[in-house]
Design an enzyme around this catalytic site. Structure first.
Site, PDB file in Angstrom:
ATOM      1  N   LEU A  92       1.015  -1.220  -0.135  1.00 32.29           N
ATOM      2  CA  LEU A  92       0.018   0.120   0.248  1.00 32.29           C
ATOM      3  C   LEU A  92       0.659   0.844  -0.203  1.00 32.29           C
ATOM      4  O   LEU A  92       2.156   1.441   0.366  1.00 32.29           O
ATOM      5  CB  LEU A  92      -0.989  -0.012   1.602  1.00 32.29           C
ATOM      6  CG  LEU A  92      -1.964  -0.524   1.081  1.00 32.29           C
ATOM      7  CD1 LEU A  92      -2.482  -1.104   2.954  1.00 32.29           C
ATOM      8  CD2 LEU A  92      -2.869  -1.279   0.599  1.00 32.29           C
ATOM      9  N   ASP A  93       0.517   2.296  -0.666  1.00 31.66           N
ATOM     10  CA  ASP A  93       1.364   3.669  -0.916  1.00 31.66           C
ATOM     11  C   ASP A  93       1.138   3.585   0.509  1.00 31.66           C
ATOM     12  O   ASP A  93       0.792   3.671   1.928  1.00 31.66           O
ATOM     13  CB  ASP A  93       0.481   4.188  -1.667  1.00 31.66           C
ATOM     14  CG  ASP A  93       0.973   4.337  -2.983  1.00 31.66           C
ATOM     15  OD1 ASP A  93       1.428   3.487  -3.044  1.00 31.66           O
ATOM     16  OD2 ASP A  93      -0.339   4.398  -3.755  1.00 31.66           O
ATOM     17  N   LYS A  94       2.105   4.743   0.879  1.00 26.70           N
ATOM     18  CA  LYS A  94       2.719   5.215   1.979  1.00 26.70           C
ATOM     19  C   LYS A  94       1.459   6.179   2.868  1.00 26.70           C
ATOM     20  O   LYS A  94       1.968   6.223   4.096  1.00 26.70           O
ATOM     21  CB  LYS A  94       3.956   6.626   2.352  1.00 26.70           C
ATOM     22  CG  LYS A  94       4.311   6.987   3.491  1.00 26.70           C
ATOM     23  CD  LYS A  94       5.402   8.219   3.972  1.00 26.70           C
ATOM     24  CE  LYS A  94       4.970   8.748   4.436  1.00 26.70           C
ATOM     25  NZ  LYS A  94       6.148   9.762   4.704  1.00 26.70           N
ATOM     26  N   THR A  96      -1.878   5.181   2.932  1.00 23.37           N
ATOM     27  CA  THR A  96      -3.272   4.544   2.276  1.00 23.37           C
ATOM     28  C   THR A  96      -2.987   3.787   3.486  1.00 23.37           C
ATOM     29  O   THR A  96      -1.989   3.264   3.675  1.00 23.37           O
ATOM     30  CB  THR A  96      -3.142   4.055   0.710  1.00 23.37           C
ATOM     31  OG1 THR A  96      -2.928   5.105  -0.305  1.00 23.37           O
ATOM     32  CG2 THR A  96      -4.431   2.746   1.120  1.00 23.37           C
ATOM     33  N   ARG A 193      -5.866   5.746  -7.512  1.00 22.36           N
ATOM     34  CA  ARG A 193      -5.902   7.456  -7.783  1.00 22.36           C
ATOM     35  C   ARG A 193      -5.901   7.655  -9.259  1.00 22.36           C
ATOM     36  O   ARG A 193      -6.363   8.965  -8.899  1.00 22.36           O
ATOM     37  CB  ARG A 193      -4.598   7.769  -7.485  1.00 22.36           C
ATOM     38  CG  ARG A 193      -4.433   7.545  -5.821  1.00 22.36           C
ATOM     39  CD  ARG A 193      -2.897   6.714  -4.983  1.00 22.36           C
ATOM     40  NE  ARG A 193      -2.804   8.461  -5.017  1.00 22.36           N
ATOM     41  CZ  ARG A 193      -1.183   8.567  -4.817  1.00 22.36           C
ATOM     42  NH1 ARG A 193       0.088   7.586  -4.851  1.00 22.36           N
ATOM     43  NH2 ARG A 193      -0.906   9.884  -4.378  1.00 22.36           N
TER      44      ARG A 193
END
Length: 281
Positions: A92-94, A96, A193
């Site tokens: 997961l993105d930082k 998120t 996104r």
């Protein structure tokens, strides 16, 4: 201090180098709290908070989920699936938050890697996005690839990889925002996104793809004040709310869900209150 890389060295100049201390070749255990949803000898499922990077990378050598997993699971995790990203089968993105799974054994890692490559699992994300949709349920089928203008960003491009996101807009806060449940059929970098921005409903707080509304679009001061609160949100309002899969060893059907974190809930509650008290809901 020399900051200009084109600066020329002249005779008589004295140059001093500051060499940083050596960095360990493999991630080290760090005592970082984990919200563990499930764990057995083969896998671990956690609820990752926003702000925690998944694995070490340039600019973030430690303080990551991997460092926390090594501390929690012990030395047996080291090297599972590679030295730099032990146990990691997806990320997961930082900024998120939400459900994430990691492998604790080589066998589980191998099976889970194939599972993610085949998109053979259920993944649902909750997003707070700008604006109101034209229809409640939609499917976005648009290929995603690396941007030629900014290599850190992804974009819709014919040369990109096949990407499909199924949307269900479950809540409207007119005219500013909506809540979307996003079900991934594929799993490309920044897929939700990019897809949300592509249809004109970028995720609130997203610094790269969000495209926030402008105050000039608001007909009164009440809406402009609510808009200001939305624009001030510090991260993309995106949460991995569901992960469903077959256990890599036993084959047992498993599903894990988590509610949106407090910052996203506060954002929704504050917006709803502002709109109601000013007669917009």
């Amino acid at each position: 201090v020399m900051r200009d890389p084109s600066q020329q060295v002249k005779p008589g100049d004295a140059i001093t180098l500051t060499i940083p201390p050596p960095v360990a070749a493999t991630p080290q255990a760090q005592d970082i709290p984990l919200n563990v949803l499930y764990e057995d000898r083969d896998i671990i499922v956690v609820n990752k908070p926003a702000g925690l990077v998944t694995h070490p990378a340039p600019g973030t050598p430690d303080g990551t989920l991997v460092n926390a997993l090594i501390a929690h699971c012990g030395d047996g995790l080291t090297g599972i699936g590679g030295e730099k990203r032990p146990g990691i089968v997806h990320r997961l993105d930082k900024d998120t938050s939400g459900v994430m799974m990691a492998a604790k054994t080589a066998e589980a890692h191998q099976v889970l890697t194939k599972m993610f490559a085949a998109h053979d699992l259920d993944r649902v994300y909750t997003a707070i996005v700008w604006g109101l949709p034209s229809q409640r349920q939609q499917t976005i089928d648009a290929p995603i690839g690396r941007s030629t203008r900014d290599r850190k960003k992804m974009t819709i491009t014919e040369k990109g990889r096949h990407a499909i996101t199924h949307l269900d807009f479950t809540r409207s806060l007119p005219p500013l925002a909506s809540v979307a449940e996003c079900r991934l059929e594929t799993g490309r970098t920044h897929q939700i996104r990019v897809h949300m921005a592509h249809i004109g409903h970028g995720i609130i707080g997203d610094p790269h793809y969000g495209r926030p509304m402008r105050s000039g679009q608001m007909p009164d001061n009440a809406l402009r004040a609510a808009l200001s609160d939305l624009r001030a949100f510090k991260r993309q309002a995106l949460h991995a709310s569901l992960l469903g899969f077959a256990h890599p060893i036993t084959g047992e059907a498993m599903e894990f869900t988590t509610p949106i974190p407090q910052d996203m809930q506060d954002l929704l509650d504050g917006l709803e209150l502002a709109l109601k008290t000013r007669g917009h809901l």
